[in-house]
Design a protein around this motif. Structure first.
Motif, PDB file in Angstrom:
ATOM      1  N   LEU A   1      43.434  -0.913-118.680  1.00 12.99           N
ATOM      2  CA  LEU A   1      43.316  -2.250-118.104  1.00 12.99           C
ATOM      3  C   LEU A   1      42.864  -2.172-116.643  1.00 12.99           C
ATOM      4  N   ILE A   2      43.491  -1.282-115.885  1.00 12.47           N
ATOM      5  CA  ILE A   2      43.133  -1.162-114.468  1.00 12.47           C
ATOM      6  C   ILE A   2      41.651  -0.837-114.303  1.00 12.47           C
ATOM      7  N   ASP A   3      41.158   0.003-115.205  1.00  9.91           N
ATOM      8  CA  ASP A   3      39.761   0.425-115.095  1.00  9.91           C
ATOM      9  C   ASP A   3      38.776  -0.741-115.184  1.00  9.91           C
ATOM     10  N   GLN A   4      39.245  -1.862-115.722  1.00  9.52           N
ATOM     11  CA  GLN A   4      38.347  -3.023-115.819  1.00  9.52           C
ATOM     12  C   GLN A   4      38.213  -3.785-114.497  1.00  9.52           C
ATOM     13  N   TYR A   5      39.018  -3.406-113.521  1.00  8.10           N
ATOM     14  CA  TYR A   5      38.998  -4.143-112.253  1.00  8.10           C
ATOM     15  C   TYR A   5      38.627  -3.211-111.102  1.00  8.10           C
ATOM     16  N   ASP A   6      37.857  -3.744-110.167  1.00 12.19           N
ATOM     17  CA  ASP A   6      37.555  -2.973-108.968  1.00 12.19           C
ATOM     18  C   ASP A   6      38.566  -3.361-107.892  1.00 12.19           C
ATOM     19  N   LEU A   7      39.524  -2.485-107.679  1.00  5.39           N
ATOM     20  CA  LEU A   7      40.605  -2.792-106.732  1.00  5.39           C
ATOM     21  C   LEU A   7      40.406  -2.063-105.401  1.00  5.39           C
ATOM     22  N   SER A   8      39.163  -1.661-105.128  1.00  7.32           N
ATOM     23  CA  SER A   8      38.947  -0.794-103.963  1.00  7.32           C
ATOM     24  C   SER A   8      39.243  -1.497-102.632  1.00  7.32           C
ATOM     25  N   HIS A   9      39.314  -2.836-102.624  1.00  2.00           N
ATOM     26  CA  HIS A   9      39.634  -3.540-101.373  1.00  2.00           C
ATOM     27  C   HIS A   9      41.117  -3.456-101.014  1.00  2.00           C
ATOM     28  N   VAL A  10      41.966  -3.094-101.986  1.00  4.02           N
ATOM     29  CA  VAL A  10      43.415  -3.012-101.703  1.00  4.02           C
ATOM     30  C   VAL A  10      43.661  -1.775-100.845  1.00  4.02           C
ATOM     31  N   ARG A  11      44.222  -1.958 -99.650  1.00  8.53           N
ATOM     32  CA  ARG A  11      44.400  -0.799 -98.773  1.00  8.53           C
ATOM     33  C   ARG A  11      45.859  -0.460 -98.492  1.00  8.53           C
ATOM     34  N   HIS A  12      46.787  -1.334 -98.947  1.00  8.81           N
ATOM     35  CA  HIS A  12      48.196  -1.065 -98.661  1.00  8.81           C
ATOM     36  C   HIS A  12      49.043  -1.792 -99.695  1.00  8.81           C
ATOM     37  N   VAL A  13      49.961  -1.040-100.350  1.00  8.39           N
ATOM     38  CA  VAL A  13      50.805  -1.607-101.405  1.00  8.39           C
ATOM     39  C   VAL A  13      52.264  -1.336-101.064  1.00  8.39           C
ATOM     40  N   LEU A  14      53.103  -2.362-101.182  1.00 11.43           N
ATOM     41  CA  LEU A  14      54.518  -2.205-100.826  1.00 11.43           C
ATOM     42  C   LEU A  14      55.410  -2.778-101.926  1.00 11.43           C
ATOM     43  N   SER A  15      56.670  -2.336-101.909  1.00  8.47           N
ATOM     44  CA  SER A  15      57.622  -2.744-102.941  1.00  8.47           C
ATOM     45  C   SER A  15      58.980  -3.041-102.322  1.00  8.47           C
ATOM     46  N   VAL A  16      59.711  -3.967-102.943  1.00 11.16           N
ATOM     47  CA  VAL A  16      61.074  -4.272-102.510  1.00 11.16           C
ATOM     48  C   VAL A  16      61.876  -4.867-103.657  1.00 11.16           C
TER      49      VAL A  16
ATOM     50  N   ASP B   1      57.863   1.925-100.396  1.00 13.01           N
ATOM     51  CA  ASP B   1      59.122   1.239-100.677  1.00 13.01           C
ATOM     52  C   ASP B   1      59.723   0.713 -99.372  1.00 13.01           C
ATOM     53  N   THR B   2      60.334  -0.469 -99.459  1.00 11.65           N
ATOM     54  CA  THR B   2      61.017  -1.054 -98.299  1.00 11.65           C
ATOM     55  C   THR B   2      62.393  -1.511 -98.732  1.00 11.65           C
ATOM     56  N   TRP B   3      63.379  -1.250 -97.904  1.00 13.60           N
ATOM     57  CA  TRP B   3      64.756  -1.653 -98.241  1.00 13.60           C
ATOM     58  C   TRP B   3      65.256  -2.693 -97.252  1.00 13.60           C
TER      59      TRP B   3
ATOM     60  N   ASN C   1      59.311   2.919 -95.828  1.00 15.11           N
ATOM     61  CA  ASN C   1      58.194   3.854 -95.740  1.00 15.11           C
ATOM     62  C   ASN C   1      57.082   3.056 -95.103  1.00 15.11           C
ATOM     63  N   TYR C   2      56.648   3.442 -93.953  1.00 19.47           N
ATOM     64  CA  TYR C   2      55.602   2.625 -93.361  1.00 19.47           C
ATOM     65  C   TYR C   2      54.391   3.454 -92.970  1.00 19.47           C
ATOM     66  N   PRO C   3      53.270   2.760 -92.771  1.00 14.12           N
ATOM     67  CA  PRO C   3      52.021   3.468 -92.511  1.00 14.12           C
ATOM     68  C   PRO C   3      52.185   4.515 -91.424  1.00 14.12           C
ATOM     69  N   GLY C   4      51.690   5.661 -91.698  1.00 13.96           N
ATOM     70  CA  GLY C   4      51.756   6.723 -90.709  1.00 13.96           C
ATOM     71  C   GLY C   4      52.931   7.651 -90.936  1.00 13.96           C
ATOM     72  N   MET C   5      53.845   7.268 -91.817  1.00 10.97           N
ATOM     73  CA  MET C   5      55.019   8.094 -92.062  1.00 10.97           C
ATOM     74  C   MET C   5      54.862   8.799 -93.403  1.00 10.97           C
ATOM     75  N   ALA C   6      55.256  10.075 -93.464  1.00 13.41           N
ATOM     76  CA  ALA C   6      55.173  10.785 -94.741  1.00 13.41           C
ATOM     77  C   ALA C   6      56.147  10.165 -95.734  1.00 13.41           C
ATOM     78  N   ILE C   7      55.707  10.058 -96.986  1.00 11.42           N
ATOM     79  CA  ILE C   7      56.522   9.434 -98.027  1.00 11.42           C
ATOM     80  C   ILE C   7      57.174  10.503 -98.881  1.00 11.42           C
ATOM     81  N   LYS C   8      58.453  10.308 -99.160  1.00 11.01           N
ATOM     82  CA  LYS C   8      59.103  11.137-100.169  1.00 11.01           C
ATOM     83  C   LYS C   8      59.365  10.215-101.353  1.00 11.01           C
ATOM     84  N   PRO C   9      58.662  10.396-102.459  1.00  9.95           N
ATOM     85  CA  PRO C   9      58.843   9.472-103.583  1.00  9.95           C
ATOM     86  C   PRO C   9      60.305   9.404-104.020  1.00  9.95           C
ATOM     87  N   GLY C  10      60.820   8.179-104.160  1.00  7.70           N
ATOM     88  CA  GLY C  10      62.220   8.005-104.537  1.00  7.70           C
ATOM     89  C   GLY C  10      63.108   7.695-103.354  1.00  7.70           C
TER      90      GLY C  10
END
Ligand code: ATP
Ligand code: MG
Length: 574
Positions: A319-334, A356-358, A370-379
């Protein structure tokens, strides 16, 4: 639980305004952030002024503020148009005697009127209370009654869920649409706004005057009226800049409904305080609809929740392959812990690490991220933002050693901290029972690099054979199994072990429940995590109980399992 966290990834959001984490922390000052606001000089405070009117006053009136769409409607509003609409509604409210300090609620689906209405409420100095459109009669009544709301904005379709006869304090109901019924309390929103003047003298406030009340989502119990003040804008603006990384040309989409704190702090205040174009999509979630929304609006910064990412992951990469999402430059979750598996998938699917943001309703804004410029540890939920101090405390308020699970606490104060729980000062005080600290109610540990790892709600932590186990780690391991779509884990009383782990699992498309699958999943956790963390009982469910903001309700799973009362269910989905 002692594990090593060897997986460290770059954030990959190139950033212009962040220094190294240590440098940013040491140089940080709230005063510097406050200088951004007009009230720093004038002393005159109003959120709606800073978020909307100010941009008009400074020559940015023609910039697009709101890009609204749903299946039936599309509407674009500039900052100048939003100013005019909210000024007009402010005048309508004044005409009906609504003003400073009054509580005015909004109970309607997302739409331009909701946003203009909310700003109008703030402009007259009233405190806004947004309610999720799916609430039924009792949930609506409880919240309006508890808050002593004097006015409400709603739609004809939802009006029947407002028990007017039982709400004597509710004097005015602004209806967005036509109503036949004659009741002096009913006011036609569009007619009145149309006729109103667009010259409004804004109500100037103090930083400690009221802004918004949010009833929390009820994952753990009866909803509480969390009361926030104008000063919260300092945190909204700041985190919009450094966590959402908002820049002038961004097209930003926060998927949360304003009925939840994310939908206001980060669906309204943070983007508009930073003057960016805000995308609002009405209607329900579907993978196709959400990808189209990203593409059609050319979204650059996208803030959503684990449940949505898990569902998108389930929908597959074809499904994702059907969309050009190249304009998305930052994704966050909460909203819930973000499983490492989802972070890894996000990187494959979107070429983006999901950040991820708490934070919580009570905290008003992001705190550990986790913010731009900071190394991410998944989880990991990340590190405390500059200006914020977090720690893991034992029940006596003593800081514990790295990797030891305990109470996640934040040093008081910070700008967007709640100022009370409405009508429940005792509940409010419980959060501050350890002097100098806010006790979140979440359980976590910190690693040697100062990253925080969420384990579960304090009440959900499981004690099995003398080991304390956070449900999140077990759930995250479970969703790594190819058959598992979602998992909710609880402790079930057991004579020999104290508690055993029971997992409720919904399966991905194409998998059917069987004893072999249970055995296989058990072994998968036992070998991948540890024997004592493996679920000795597994139950397959078509769907897990969730709040309308998408959080798995473990207290409901537990109540089902143990035949206990389920408690307040006003926020449960369907
Ligand atoms: P209630 O307080 O009524 O039970 P709630 O706690 O679900 O409801 P919110 O304030 O919306 O209401 O949610 C805050 C909680 O959500 C946090 O305390 C935490 O448990 C969870 N949460 C939010 N973000 C994250 C995250 N990034 N990682 C882990 N948990 C999170
Ligand atoms: Mg909570």
């Amino acid at each position: 639980m002692n594990q090593t966290h060897s997986e460290i990834l770059p954030s990959e959001v190139s950033h212009s305004n962040m220094k190294s984490y240590e440098q940013a922390r040491s140089e940080f000052s709230w005063d510097e952030i406050e200088r951004h606001f007009t009230w720093y000089e004038t002393g005159k405070v109003n959120m709606a002024y800073e978020a909307i009117d100010r941009h008009v006053a400074e020559g940015r009136g023609d910039k697009v503020a709101l890009l609204y769409s749903d299946a039936a409607r599309e509407e674009t509003l500039t900052f100048a148009q939003l100013k005019e609409k909210s000024d007009k509604f402010g005048n309508v409210l004044r005409k009906y005697g609504v003003g400073k300090g009054d509580r005015v609620f909004i109970f309607m689906p997302r739409g331009p009127e909701l946003y203009a209405g909310l700003l109008g409420i703030l402009k007259v100095g009233a405190v806004v209370g947004p309610l999720f459109e799916a609430f039924m009669e009792t949930a609506v009544k409880d919240r309006l009654e508890d808050s002593g709301a004097v006015a409400l904005i709603t739609t004809p379709a939802l009006l029947s869920r407002v028990k007017r006869d039982e709400l004597p304090e509710l004097k005015h109901i602004f209806v967005v649409g036509e109503v036949e019924e004659v009741d002096p309390r009913l006011v036609n929103y569009h007619e009145e706004v149309e006729a109103a003047s667009s010259e409004l003298e804004i109500e100037w406030l103090e930083r400690e005057d009221g802004l918004i009340m949010h009833y929390t989502s009820g994952s753990t119990g009866k909803p509480k009226g969390v009361y926030h003040v104008q000063n919260a804008m300092v945190q909204h603006y700041y985190t919009g800049k450094v966590v959402l990384d908002l820049r002038e040309d961004d097209i930003y989409w926060c998927t949360a409904d304003p009925g939840w704190v994310t939908g206001t702090s980060y669906g309204i205040f943070a983007p508009w305080l930073n003057g960016v174009t805000n995308v609002i999509r009405g209607g329900r979630f579907s993978p196709q609809d959400w990808y189209s929304t990203l593409v059609n609006n050319k979204v650059t910064v996208w803030y959503s929740a684990p449940t949505a990412f898990r569902m998108l992951m389930g929908a597959g990469s074809d499904l994702i392959d059907q969309y050009d999402l190249s304009h998305v430059r930052h994704v966050l979750s909460v909203g819930e812990p973000l499983n490492p598996e989802v972070v890894r998938w996000g990187h494959k699917a979107y070429k983006q690490r999901i950040h991820d943001t708490w934070w919580m309703t009570e905290t008003g804004g992001q705190l550990i991220c986790n913010y731009p410029g900071m190394a991410i540890k998944p989880g990991s939920m990340g590190r405390p933002l500059p200006g914020i101090t977090a720690a893991i405390l034992d029940d006596h308020g003593k800081e514990v050693a790295p990797y030891t699970m305990g109470n996640l606490a934040i040093k008081t104060p910070w700008p967007s901290m709640m100022r009370t729980i409405w009508n429940n000062e005792a509940k409010y005080q419980e959060y501050f029972r350890i002097p100098g600290w806010y006790i979140s109610g979440d359980s976590a540990y910190m690693d040697e690099d100062g990253y925080f790892w969420f384990q579960g709600r304090i009440d959900d932590v499981i004690n099995s054979s003398g080991e304390r186990i956070g449900p999140f780690e077990v759930e995250s391991k479970l969703v790594e199994h190819p058959a598992v779509a979602e998992a909710g884990v609880i402790g079930k009383p057991d004579v020999t072990r104290g508690e055993i782990i029971k997992a409720f699992i919904s399966l991905r498309e194409g998998y059917t429940p069987s004893q072999e699958l249970k055995d296989e999943i058990y072994r998968f956790v036992k070998e991948g995590l540890s024997a004592h963390a493996a679920p000795r009982e597994i139950e397959f469910k078509d769907k897990l109980p969730k709040t309308r903001s998408g959080k798995i309700m473990r207290r409901v799973l537990k109540a089902w399992e143990l035949d206990l009362p389920t408690g307040d269910l006003s926020t449960i989905e369907d």
